[in-house]
Structures are given as structure tokens and as C-alpha cells.
Design an enzyme around this catalytic site. Sequence first.
Site, PDB file in Angstrom:
ATOM      1  N   TYR A 125       0.855  -1.179   0.000  1.00 42.19           N
ATOM      2  CA  TYR A 125       0.000   0.000   0.000  1.00 42.19           C
ATOM      3  C   TYR A 125       0.894   1.232   0.000  1.00 42.19           C
ATOM      4  O   TYR A 125       1.758   1.366   0.870  1.00 42.19           O
ATOM      5  CB  TYR A 125      -0.930   0.031   1.214  1.00 42.19           C
ATOM      6  CG  TYR A 125      -1.897   1.178   1.071  1.00 42.19           C
ATOM      7  CD1 TYR A 125      -3.115   0.998   0.436  1.00 42.19           C
ATOM      8  CD2 TYR A 125      -1.543   2.463   1.472  1.00 42.19           C
ATOM      9  CE1 TYR A 125      -3.970   2.067   0.224  1.00 42.19           C
ATOM     10  CE2 TYR A 125      -2.394   3.532   1.255  1.00 42.19           C
ATOM     11  CZ  TYR A 125      -3.604   3.327   0.635  1.00 42.19           C
ATOM     12  OH  TYR A 125      -4.438   4.395   0.404  1.00 42.19           O
ATOM     13  N   GLN A 186     -10.616   0.617   0.370  1.00 40.59           N
ATOM     14  CA  GLN A 186     -10.974  -0.192  -0.810  1.00 40.59           C
ATOM     15  C   GLN A 186      -9.732  -0.821  -1.440  1.00 40.59           C
ATOM     16  O   GLN A 186      -9.802  -1.945  -1.971  1.00 40.59           O
ATOM     17  CB  GLN A 186     -11.781   0.646  -1.819  1.00 40.59           C
ATOM     18  CG  GLN A 186     -11.080   1.872  -2.394  1.00 40.59           C
ATOM     19  CD  GLN A 186     -11.199   3.130  -1.510  1.00 40.59           C
ATOM     20  OE1 GLN A 186     -11.498   3.044  -0.313  1.00 40.59           O
ATOM     21  NE2 GLN A 186     -10.929   4.286  -2.086  1.00 40.59           N
ATOM     22  N   SER A 232       5.263   8.933  13.644  1.00 36.59           N
ATOM     23  CA  SER A 232       6.689   8.642  13.711  1.00 36.59           C
ATOM     24  C   SER A 232       7.323   9.272  14.941  1.00 36.59           C
ATOM     25  O   SER A 232       6.815  10.255  15.458  1.00 36.59           O
ATOM     26  CB  SER A 232       7.273   9.285  12.454  1.00 36.59           C
ATOM     27  OG  SER A 232       8.513   8.785  12.161  1.00 36.59           O
ATOM     28  N   GLN A 254      12.398  14.641  12.029  1.00 41.57           N
ATOM     29  CA  GLN A 254      11.277  13.773  12.354  1.00 41.57           C
ATOM     30  C   GLN A 254       9.995  14.569  12.505  1.00 41.57           C
ATOM     31  O   GLN A 254       8.930  14.151  12.042  1.00 41.57           O
ATOM     32  CB  GLN A 254      11.592  13.004  13.646  1.00 41.57           C
ATOM     33  CG  GLN A 254      10.935  11.658  13.722  1.00 41.57           C
ATOM     34  CD  GLN A 254      11.214  10.829  12.485  1.00 41.57           C
ATOM     35  OE1 GLN A 254      12.287  10.893  11.907  1.00 41.57           O
ATOM     36  NE2 GLN A 254      10.220  10.084  12.049  1.00 41.57           N
ATOM     37  N   HIS A 257       7.500  15.376   9.559  1.00 41.75           N
ATOM     38  CA  HIS A 257       6.673  14.338   8.937  1.00 41.75           C
ATOM     39  C   HIS A 257       5.182  14.542   9.186  1.00 41.75           C
ATOM     40  O   HIS A 257       4.349  14.274   8.323  1.00 41.75           O
ATOM     41  CB  HIS A 257       7.038  12.955   9.478  1.00 41.75           C
ATOM     42  CG  HIS A 257       8.123  12.271   8.709  1.00 41.75           C
ATOM     43  ND1 HIS A 257       7.963  11.929   7.395  1.00 41.75           N
ATOM     44  CD2 HIS A 257       9.365  11.870   9.057  1.00 41.75           C
ATOM     45  CE1 HIS A 257       9.073  11.333   6.967  1.00 41.75           C
ATOM     46  NE2 HIS A 257       9.950  11.295   7.954  1.00 41.75           N
ATOM     47  N   GLU A 322      10.837   4.735  17.508  1.00 47.81           N
ATOM     48  CA  GLU A 322      11.039   4.196  16.171  1.00 47.81           C
ATOM     49  C   GLU A 322      12.514   4.371  15.764  1.00 47.81           C
ATOM     50  O   GLU A 322      13.163   3.436  15.323  1.00 47.81           O
ATOM     51  CB  GLU A 322      10.105   4.959  15.217  1.00 47.81           C
ATOM     52  CG  GLU A 322      10.129   4.470  13.804  1.00 47.81           C
ATOM     53  CD  GLU A 322       9.347   5.401  12.882  1.00 47.81           C
ATOM     54  OE1 GLU A 322       8.946   6.498  13.327  1.00 47.81           O
ATOM     55  OE2 GLU A 322       9.162   5.038  11.708  1.00 47.81           O
ATOM     56  N   HIS A 323      13.015   5.603  15.901  1.00 52.20           N
ATOM     57  CA  HIS A 323      14.424   5.910  15.608  1.00 52.20           C
ATOM     58  C   HIS A 323      15.112   6.317  16.903  1.00 52.20           C
ATOM     59  O   HIS A 323      14.569   7.128  17.645  1.00 52.20           O
ATOM     60  CB  HIS A 323      14.556   7.075  14.637  1.00 52.20           C
ATOM     61  CG  HIS A 323      13.718   6.943  13.406  1.00 52.20           C
ATOM     62  ND1 HIS A 323      12.446   7.462  13.316  1.00 52.20           N
ATOM     63  CD2 HIS A 323      13.979   6.352  12.219  1.00 52.20           C
ATOM     64  CE1 HIS A 323      11.951   7.189  12.113  1.00 52.20           C
ATOM     65  NE2 HIS A 323      12.846   6.521  11.427  1.00 52.20           N
ATOM     66  N   ASP A 356      16.764   6.741   6.638  1.00 56.30           N
ATOM     67  CA  ASP A 356      15.519   6.872   5.883  1.00 56.30           C
ATOM     68  C   ASP A 356      15.697   6.486   4.421  1.00 56.30           C
ATOM     69  O   ASP A 356      14.762   6.035   3.773  1.00 56.30           O
ATOM     70  CB  ASP A 356      15.016   8.324   5.922  1.00 56.30           C
ATOM     71  CG  ASP A 356      14.356   8.652   7.251  1.00 56.30           C
ATOM     72  OD1 ASP A 356      13.997   7.715   7.975  1.00 56.30           O
ATOM     73  OD2 ASP A 356      14.203   9.857   7.545  1.00 56.30           O
ATOM     74  N   HIS A 415      -7.604 -39.273  19.068  1.00 59.39           N
ATOM     75  CA  HIS A 415      -6.159 -39.038  19.006  1.00 59.39           C
ATOM     76  C   HIS A 415      -5.404 -40.272  19.524  1.00 59.39           C
ATOM     77  O   HIS A 415      -4.411 -40.698  18.937  1.00 59.39           O
ATOM     78  CB  HIS A 415      -5.776 -37.819  19.848  1.00 59.39           C
ATOM     79  CG  HIS A 415      -6.073 -36.501  19.190  1.00 59.39           C
ATOM     80  ND1 HIS A 415      -7.335 -36.117  18.828  1.00 59.39           N
ATOM     81  CD2 HIS A 415      -5.253 -35.476  18.820  1.00 59.39           C
ATOM     82  CE1 HIS A 415      -7.287 -34.909  18.280  1.00 59.39           C
ATOM     83  NE2 HIS A 415      -6.027 -34.501  18.258  1.00 59.39           N
TER      84      HIS A 415
END
Lengths: 425, 425
Positions: A125, A186, A232, A254, A257, A322-323, A356, A415
Amino acid sequence: MKIYRESLEKMIEITTEYTSQTTDMTIEKTVYDIIQDVIQNGDAALRAYGEKFDKVTVENLKVDQADIDKAYDSIPEDLKAALLKAKANITEFHAREKEQGFVDMDTPGILRGQKVTPLKRVGLYVPGGTAAYPSTIMMSAIPAKIAGVKEIVMVTPPQKDGIAPAVLAAAKIAGVDAVYQVGGAQGVAALAYGTESVPKVDKIVGPGNIFVATAKRQVFGQVSIDMIAGPSEIGILADDSANPVHLAADLLSQAEHDARARAILITNSEDLANKVSDEVERQLKLLPREAIARPAIEERSFIAIMDSIEDMFTLMNEVAPEHLEIQLPDPVQYMSMVENAGSVFLGQYAAEPLGDYIGGPNHVLPTSGTARFSSPLGVYDFVKRTSFMQFSKSRLEELAGHITTLARTEGLEAHARAIEVRFEK
Amino acid sequence: MKIYRESLEKMIEITTEYTSQTTDMTIEKTVYDIIQDVIQNGDAALRAYGEKFDKVTVENLKVDQADIDKAYDSIPEDLKAALLKAKANITEFHAREKEQGFVDMDTPGILRGQKVTPLKRVGLYVPGGTAAYPSTIMMSAIPAKIAGVKEIVMVTPPQKDGIAPAVLAAAKIAGVDAVYQVGGAQGVAALAYGTESVPKVDKIVGPGNIFVATAKRQVFGQVSIDMIAGPSEIGILADDSANPVHLAADLLSQAEHDARARAILITNSEDLANKVSDEVERQLKLLPREAIARPAIEERSFIAIMDSIEDMFTLMNEVAPEHLEIQLPDPVQYMSMVENAGSVFLGQYAAEPLGDYIGGPNHVLPTSGTARFSSPLGVYDFVKRTSFMQFSKSRLEELAGHITTLARTEGLEAHARAIEVRFEK
């Protein structure tokens, strides 16, 4: 930037306020209806949503290969060179993530092991508009390719003037096999269930808005998905040996973003804290994306002054950024203290944007504290494992009594009998 | 059992009808409300749901260690021996799944790599009543322990007469640190968000009913979860060299789990197909769980006769069974043809119940066709990865132009500046 000088306990409390998340039932229902519509009406539903949400009439959902080739030829040479170099570095790093499976042949009469098989078809995506990052296409498709995925398809919202050439060029360079003009919930539904045009995939990866994230959560189980991406963040650990101009620039990289992004500096130096705060304000005014970065800096970010390196790491592990930049002397020694982080940038020259784009490691990373339990996107995300075993008659016989005991304890008579029929005269 | 003799295309169509799944909005809303209630009201909500759903008044949510020890002492010696042997075999196999991370030091001035860290705290969901399988506790907790997880907690619905001793004993043997009497969506919510009694975890694993599965999907992102478990299935590939009595017993061992379970035999022998069908009917009548197994066999299961070994594998890969038995001569040679399966049982003596209890590989496997993209539960499910990089000034400088080109193409000026400030005079 806000500067805190609080106890470790108080700072942990302040930090964890940000990270809890729950679902929103109104969005859940909207997304549910879109998914059902795509299952029922296929391509027709995708075209209708393109008109409704993207205000674009899409004739062919699939982008022509000729248009992709044209886009590739049209991009500037310096961009092409940068994308190709990025591909080389990302490939070099991710090749080391490839897994082999194993076989255990240590016991006579027993063969056991695990086989690693690539997923067959994967869907990316890619968000539309200004958030359509060519770099993310590279970071997602290249590990899938290394894993051995046979077919990589991509969906992205239709655009009035067509998909951006840099996006199509990156798709070509990264090895994407087909691009479809469909976005939102969708687009996720089309990948999960398939339509006349869009093939059904085994796994969907890539960031998107709340509708995309909710759709991914809803189709989880029908297909595999990567982690749900949130805003982020960057965390920096530094002492007074660090350069405040660099730190401020990294924090802002950062913050630009997303207004909900977070930039956090944890230090043991009050002097550094003050200098970085001033420098952030000076650089912020010069940024084209000041309107996005300012709320991120003022409302979501902070500097914390702690007493010791140990407390700095304890607090940062609670943030689970994250970073994570470690701008302390001889930074590698501190890797043992890193428990929760997506990607770590060591020392003065491992600036976060290096990661990045081109350093090698992946930039699709766990956000919003999910580094507690999630990993960077990698080759391991595009394979699955199958275990296997073969036992000789006598090896099964040795265990037969244990198996029937356990099966009957659990009330599973069939079994037990499946073992016993093998030893009946 | 229904016997098909159709073309490969027709059989693939019949097979794939079973596998699509979507969410149910009524259940989603019910589960959402329960989760919100647990977030707001903590232990009080857990106790209220225990009264409402389980009809049990729970004073102490946490089971006393003394009760666990008493349960361990009270179970039969043969069960204890079976559990201990299972632990040894599961441990031996899963130790091979442990991952190391890597470091890339091939380029002067560049250090890159990946660090593997265990999750800190993991929660097991264990269903109540007759579905409370001690074996599943072993299969879930042992890999977590090998991964290095510091704390393993377990939730399970309260029972009028207390939790079954075999369940508590298995928890003790497997290394579970604490057991809480709370089930359903509220148990999942407690693990995801924490309450006064139940600690918040990083990952929730384990099977459950539709409420548990929906709750796991909803808290995904707040915590990590394992795959959503659906009904179980077994697929068998066999020719006329196989023993129809064994095959029938193996098919039934899966069918007795759940009226929605599936048992599928794919063969190239019409004679074997007929014999197995007769034998299933004969053995079915003798089973204590006939009422569960019969609808599974009659409504959800089938035998397919195909023309060739190749077609048999093609069709079975479409089924993507949780358990796959290959009862063909020299079965190991066919591992290369297995694309989608959770666990493979090779030859006459690798009966499926061997894998359920004691063979070594995990029995928590991808169900309902999700072996297309999912793996057995393993040590890899209880770790996360952190990448890292350190670059020298000159190594960053070599890439600086590429980074600023890519950053400005994406409209991210602050990213470009974070690199440029490092080279300003």
C-alpha cells in the site's frame, strides 16, 4: 521545546501517556461497509470509490507498463542515481536477513526440521499525494524480492494527473510487478479478497491513514499484514559532547513528517538541553514545513534532563522510539542497554535521514512505542515456515504411551486410537 | 465421506469456497464495549464479567502459587511423566529456532547490523472447559522461555470447581509465572491494557472462541498477537501403498476437535478412497465424540481422487492445511513440492497426534488456509529485532548528495538539512 527536570518515575508516567491506543467504532463500521462492497462488487466498487474519495475517474485500474517505463525515463538523472545506490545498499544489508530453516538428524529413526518458503504474492500500500514516498516503495519491495516472493503488486490512490513519476520509477527499480490505481480501505480490500483486476495477495504491507490502518486490521486473518503504522518518532540520547546544531536538525527531520510526530531528547546536560531548545526554535522558523513541525515540537515533543546514563536509557526504553540516536562518546558500547527501539543511529554521522534513504537497514519501523514487540520490516516478513517430522515405528512406539495418556487427559479418544491402530496385531 | 472425482480446476474451486473470512460487526461492537469497560474499570470489570459469562464469583483473580503446587502434586504419575517428556522434546526442537542477529563489518567506516531482543512479558490465553488443553500451554510457553521472555502470564476462564489440575500442572512445568482467572474478551483486554491485578503484556498468544479472536484483532497494535485461530484441519496425501485403517484414524483425530474441522484425503487411488471412506464410517461409530466428528466429516470433509502426484500436491497447496500427512513411499522427496502447510508428517509412523503432543515441533499452527502466509508458533514469535548503523564522516559524505536529492524529491527539507549541517564550515 519543553524541558523537564523530573524524577525517573515522573518522566516514565509523562512518557507512557502518549502510547495507549484503541479502535474507533465509527471508522470500523465505515471500513467494514467498504470491504463488503468490494467483496460484492469488485472493480465497480473500486471505481466508484475513486470518484467519491479521490475525485478521479479511473478507466484502467492497472497502470500500463508503458507508462511506468516512461516515468522511469522521465525522472532526473541525479534522482535515478540516488534510487539505484539506495537499492544497492538496501539489498546488501537485507541479504543478511535471509533465513535457511534447519534439519535435526541427531537421533537415529527421527528426522525433524523446518522449511522456509517465500510468500507467493505480496501487496504494497502506497499513500497518495505528498505522502507518496519513493523510498518506502524501495524499503518494502526489496526485502520481498530477496525473500523470493514471486509477484509484488502495489496499490496507490488515483491522482488527477496520474501517479507521480518518481513513485512509478521507484516501483520499477524496486521490482514491483504491477501497479493499481486504488487507495484507502478499498485498496486494502481489493488486495485481501481480489477483484476482476486486482489479484488477491498473501500479505499487505505499507503505511496509510486511519482508514487504511483499520482496513488492514479488519482483513488480518484473511491475509497477513505488517504492523499498524502510527505517527513517527525520534529519540536522542546525548551528553555535552554532542553538537546542538546537529541534534536540533535531527529532531526537526522527524517533526516535519506529521503534526503528531514526536521528537524526544534525553540528556544529562542542562547546558545541552538549553542550547538544543534554542537551536530548534532558530531552525524551525526556516523550514518550509514549519506549520507541520511546530505543533509536533510544541505539543508532542520534549527534552528530559536525567541524572545518569542509566536513567537516560531506562526512560528511553519506555519511549521505545522508532528511531534512536545515541550521540555519546564511543556509542557502540551502549547497544547492550537498548531494549526497545526500531533502528539505532550510533554517533555523530549516523544522522537519522541516512537510515531513511540509503544506509541499508529498513526505514519501515515500529512506531508509537510498538518497538516493545515489533521489528523493522525485513526479509523475514515475506516468508513462512513449515515444520516436518518423520519417526520410525520403534521411535513412535517409545512415545505411544505418553501420547495416549495426554490424549485421554484432554478427552480426545480419536487421538489416542490413531496411535494405537498402528500397533494392533 | 464424500468422494470427488473432478478436474483439478473444479477441485480448486470447491476447496477455496471454505477459506474466505470476514468480520462480524455485532461481535465487533460487543467486544469493543467489553474492552472499554476493562480499560475504565479494571479488576471490577473482570469480576463482573466472571459472574455474568462464567457464572463464577472470583475473589482473587490471581491463582495462589500454593494451589498451583498442589495441582502439580495431585496429577497422576503417568500424566506427569508424559508432560515432562513432552517438555524435553519440545525444548530440544525449539532450541534450534533461536536467532542470533548479525553484524556487517565488511566496509571500513561502516558498522551495521541487527540485534535480537526477547519480549519482556507475554500473555497466554487458555480456553476453559473441555478445550483447556495442557498440551497447548506447553507449546506456547516453552518457546517463549527459550526466547528469553522474562515473565509469562496466563489467563483462563474461572471454573466453578477451580482451574483443572492438569492445566495448572502444565503451567508449572512449562514455566508460566502467574495464572489469572479471567477469560473471554475481558481476559484479552486485561492483558493488553493491564488492570490492578493483571499486568500489561507485550504479546498475547493462544486460541479462543470468536470473542477472544475478535478481541485479539482489536488490541493488535496496542500489543502484538499471534495468528487468529480458526477451525483445525488435516490433509493427507496417499497412494495405494497406505493403510486405510491408519488414514481413517488420522482423519478422525482431527474431526473430533470441532464440528467445523476439516479432514481431507487426496489420493490417486480409487480403491484407497473407497476403503478409507468405509473405514471412517466404521471407526466413527465407535468414537465418544461422534456427535462432534460426524458433522465435520459429513459436511466439511472430503476425499478427492486426482490423476497424478503433481495434481495431488497442487490441490493440497490450495487447501494449505494446518497438518499435512504424506503417506507415499519415500515421503521426504516430496518436501520440495510442499508450499503451504503448517506441519508435515512424513510416512506411516508420523501420525498427527505425535505432533500434537510430543514429537517436538509446535502444535500451534496456521489454520483455515492461513499456512499460505503464517508459520507455526516458535521462538521467533517471542523476540523483536533492532537494526543499528554507525557511519564515519567520509562514508556519510559519499552518500550526502544522494540523501539530499531523495529528501527534496519527497518534499522533506529538514531531512536534507540534517545532513548538510554536518558538513557546513
